[in-house]
Enzyme design. Structure first.
Site, PDB file in Angstrom:
ATOM      1  N   ASP A 302       0.866  -1.175   0.000  1.00  0.00           N
ATOM      2  CA  ASP A 302       0.000   0.000   0.000  1.00  0.00           C
ATOM      3  C   ASP A 302       0.914   1.240   0.000  1.00  0.00           C
ATOM      4  OD1 ASP A 302      -2.148   1.676  -0.006  1.00  0.00           O
ATOM      5  OD2 ASP A 302      -3.168   0.764   1.702  1.00  0.00           O
TER       6      ASP A 302
HETATM    7  C1  BGC Z   1      -5.017   3.268   0.291  1.00  0.00           C
HETATM    8  C2  BGC Z   1      -5.235   2.241  -0.796  1.00  0.00           C
HETATM    9  C3  BGC Z   1      -5.087   2.867  -2.156  1.00  0.00           C
HETATM   10  C4  BGC Z   1      -3.754   3.542  -2.243  1.00  0.00           C
HETATM   11  C5  BGC Z   1      -3.459   4.143  -3.588  1.00  0.00           C
HETATM   12  C6  BGC Z   1      -3.791   4.114   0.070  1.00  0.00           C
HETATM   13  O1  BGC Z   1      -3.770   5.198   0.915  1.00  0.00           O
HETATM   14  O2  BGC Z   1      -4.935   2.608   1.525  1.00  0.00           O
HETATM   15  O3  BGC Z   1      -6.493   1.658  -0.645  1.00  0.00           O
HETATM   16  O4  BGC Z   1      -5.250   1.907  -3.145  1.00  0.00           O
HETATM   17  O5  BGC Z   1      -3.692   4.554  -1.264  1.00  0.00           O
HETATM   18  O6  BGC Z   1      -4.213   5.256  -3.825  1.00  0.00           O
END
Ligand code: BGC
Length: 782
Positions: A302
């Protein structure tokens, strides 16, 4: 296809029993491709990639593992710069948060024309519940319990996103969540592993289709692996700690279902699991995911997931990057720990060349399977975008799906559906608020073009009804608090006039009306990422408004917008009807109007429990009995019993149970009939119920099957969802629904983590929600 299916079920004369011939697994699952379809062995690909890897320098290899954000949006602290230069230097494997054919083609050109080995880039995006055309937030979609519609929403999203240059979505989010304080409950399918698993499969198939090499299918990414929804105290990113028995039985199944459906990628979660952050957790990322489940794609972190392990306290950037790679992580989102430290770790023997090559291979395989080596611009056809994005058909589908996701929670004296006559006062901060209709994670939505409730009502009723509309109050009394929920610049349209003035304006309209429609609840960014709440009420400003509206003596219909279960005790008393519309998406106003005026009879059912108070959390339907359970009578009548498991000041039961949802019509369930009361081994139990639409309207009902393992070697939940069907009934019509139950439906992970079933007594429960069920008993011996 959809219409054909419903026609098959629906043509039956009134009052005639009609057997519904479907197996428990819906037809959708029957057509699901085997995961080998995505990961089938391909010697040509293997040779191509082996050859490519043999030409790559270490920097070029680490570049493939690097996923910077192109910077259109950010959800964390970091943002990468100099993207073009990095791509040219082969230091980038993919980009995300960049959209639009022109921009994407331009940067792809740098990759395939200027970088030494001309390896194309992946383009990722959070396409969560639609792309430009937005469907309801995932928790809303889940409320439809309709796998065909859910799959359709993902299919349309993929078609639109790939028309705009994107080939990889960070969806589905399948984190089981039992804590509505956690704002990201909005992004998932609720509290149940079985429902969540069906939805995970439908979404993966919707995005990836049957052939990833097409230019209108995209690679999916199941997230956040694992257990992210169990953050302590519902505070986002917080610690998770749970037993493995619970992981395997209650939290893992939807991730596994996505893997079984062939999901191309997995995203590691921010939280720790068993004391080790998921991003460095080898047991999770390799032992469970790859060795036990057979996952063949790549794992991405993530956003800055590697760097965040420094704050978790397990080492500096070099150490945590090496740990992530060792654990089985293949791609590093944003933080560039892999890019900047793995060379040193290789030199020092902390990681091996073969681990790096393994990760590179997985990323290259994804690009190969998408067909990017054949045509890196295959998603860059601007003409296609003009036809496919936000077109009439997609918007029609969004309207239909939204209407079928709404949950009718109260309808006293059949206040709904509304008649098309007289005067309606539409009041509330969500009455005329297009930007807040699509809901959280709607990064490609045209927010200002979304259909507000006011616009939807006006266009639906034309001149037949007079509509008066006013705001009545702001989302919150406190402007600072309100401004915290304005992610991605979403406007709450705050009205800075004195609150008495805003209220009086609304009340003068309410007094002229025959019925009041109060559009209240959360703003769209009051749920979603980093939007945890300790008080999950309708904010006080809006509650006060509702009290005042009620005092007019007019019937009040509460159209509730929310991204999470709220505590609705007061609203339940005050409102004559409550229609929970979640965040319905781009066609919100039309879809809500369709339901309010009865063009669509509501059929949504809650995929998550609505508590009576925050103190009950976590509260979920498939709890286990304690050694001192309340008697059924005390439980159902909210009676306190000393030295039993209950509260001095609150009932044990929720305000609205899992699976709950009303219709404009009524359904009567007959008793369960079984083909046998004693079964042996691999026999099939057939459990049938005849259901009659006893009301005046045609309508759909979600018939739910729960099973209870009454006695076993391990303690078992009081019930578990094991099947459901969404079936339409003409007014007066009866249908017999039969569930086929096999020993597979009785299996669970015991405390040794063996997956099996045990001989014994089982309760078969079938009903309209998890609370109101018919019960029959069987003995099933091995
Ligand atoms: C979130 C994810 C997301 C990623 C990319 C993160 O802050 O937890 O769910 O896919 O950002 O945008």
């Amino acid at each position: 296809m959809l219409c054909a299916l419903y026609q098959l079920q629906a043509v039956s004369p009134k009052n005639k029993k009609q057997p519904v011939k479907q197996t428990k697994q819906s037809y959708l699952l029957a057509t699901l491709p085997d995961k080998s379809l995505y990961f089938k062995s391909d010697p040509k690909m293997d040779q191509f990639i082996t050859n490519l890897i043999s030409q790559m320098t270490l920097t070029e290899k680490l570049g493939q593992l690097n996923l910077p954000s192109a910077g259109d949006f950010t959800t964390g602290q970091a943002q990468s710069s100099d993207i073009g230069k990095k791509v040219e230097e082969s230091k980038v494997g993919g980009l995300f948060n960049i959209k639009g054919v022109e921009k994407i083609a331009a940067i792809q050109r740098v990759a395939v024309e200027k970088s030494r080995l001309k390896i194309p880039l992946l383009f990722g995006m959070d396409v969560i519940h639609g792309y430009v055309t937005n469907f309801p937030i995932p928790l809303g979609l889940a409320s439809s319990w309709d796998m065909t519609l859910i799959e359709q929403s993902a299919r349309i999203a993929a078609n639109e996103a790939t028309s705009d240059g994107i080939n990889w979505t960070f969806s589905p989010m399948v984190d089981i969540a039992r804590d509505p304080r956690w704002g990201r409950i909005a992004e998932g399918s609720g509290e149940d592993a079985y429902l969540g698993s069906q939805i995970a499969k439908a979404m993966v198939h919707g995005y990836q289709g049957d052939d990833l090499a097409q230019n209108n299918t995209m690679m999916a990414c199941v997230k956040h692996y694992a257990l992210y929804g169990a953050a302590e105290a519902g505070r986002d990113y917080n610690t998770v700690d749970m037993s493995r028995v619970r992981m395997y039985n209650e939290y893992f199944p939807p991730y596994k279902a996505a893997v079984d459906a062939g999901v191309g990628t997995v995203m590691a979660s921010f939280n720790e699991v068993d004391g080790i952050p998921a991003t460095a957790n080898r047991w999770l990322q390799t032992e469970v995911l790859r060795n036990q489940w057979g996952f063949g794609g790549f794992v991405v972190t993530d956003y800055t997931g590697i760097n965040e392990m420094i704050a978790h306290g397990i080492g500096n950037l070099q150490k945590v990057s090496a740990r992530a790679l060792n654990a089985g992580i293949d791609m590093d989102m944003v933080g560039e720990g892999f890019l900047t430290t793995l060379q040193k770790s290789l030199d020092e023997g902390r990681v091996t060349q073969s681990e790096i090559d393994r990760a590179v291979r997985r990323v290259l395989e994804a690009k190969y399977r998408l067909g990017l080596f054949d045509n890196p611009y295959k998603y860059c056809d601007a003409e296609r975008g003009k036809r496919e994005i936000y077109n009439l058909a997609n918007r029609e589908a969004a309207r239909n799906i939204a209407a079928r996701s709404m949950v009718l929670m109260e309808n006293k004296q059949q206040t709904l559906p509304l008649r098309k006559s007289g005067t309606i006062a539409l009041i509330g901060p969500l009455a005329n608020n297009p930007e807040n209709m699509p809901g959280t994670w709607s990064v490609a939505a045209r927010h200002s073009e979304a259909i507000s409730l006011l616009k939807g009502l006006q266009e639906t009723v034309g001149k037949e009804v007079r509509i008066l509309s006013a705001k009545g109050c702001n989302f919150e009394y406190d402007a600072e608090l309100e401004s915290r929920s304005a992610m991605f610049g979403k406007n709450t349209y705050r009205d800075n006039r004195p609150k008495e003035l805003i209220l009086q304006e609304a009340l003068s309209m309410a007094r002229q009306a025959d019925v009041i429609v109060a559009a209240l609840g959360e703003s769209s960014e009051m749920s979603g990422e980093c939007s945890s709440r300790t008080r999950i009420d309708v904010p006080q400003s809006q509650r006060d408004l509702l009290v005042e509206l009620k005092k007019t003596g007019k019937p009040v219909v509460l159209v509730l917008f929310t991204g999470r279960p709220l505590v609705l005790n007061q609203e339940k008393e005050l409102a004559d009807a409550i229609l929970n519309v979640w965040f319905p998406g781009s066609e919100a106003g039309y879809a809500v109007s369709d339901v309010l005026f009865g063009k669509v009879n509501p059929s949504g059912k809650l995929p998550v429990t609505f508590p009576r108070s925050v103190g009950q959390i976590p509260i979920y339907y498939n709890y286990k009995n304690t050694g001192r359970p309340l008697s059924d009578d005390a439980r159902d009548n909210c009676r306190f019993e000393k030295f039993r498991s209950n509260y001095l000041d609150e009932c044990n039961t929720p305000l609205y149970p899992f699976g709950y949802g009303l219709s404009y019509t009524t359904f009567q369930y007959g008793d369960i009939s079984l083909n046998a009361n004693e079964l042996r081994g691999n026999q099939t139990l057939k459990a049938s119920v005849t259901i009659t639409n006893t009301g005046k309207y045609d309508g759909e009902e979600v018939v739910q099957l729960y099973i209870r393992n009454v006695e076993g070697s391990n303690t078992r939940p009081v019930k578990e969802l094991k099947g459901f069907r969404k079936i339409d009934f003409k007014a007066g019509e009866s249908k017999t629904v039969t569930f086929d139950i096999t020993p597979d439906d009785l299996k669970f992970y015991n405390n040794e983590l063996q997956y099996d079933w045990e001989s014994g007594e089982f309760e078969i429960q079938i009903g309209t929600n998890s609370r109101d069920v018919k019960v029959a008993k069987v003995n099933w011996l091995k």
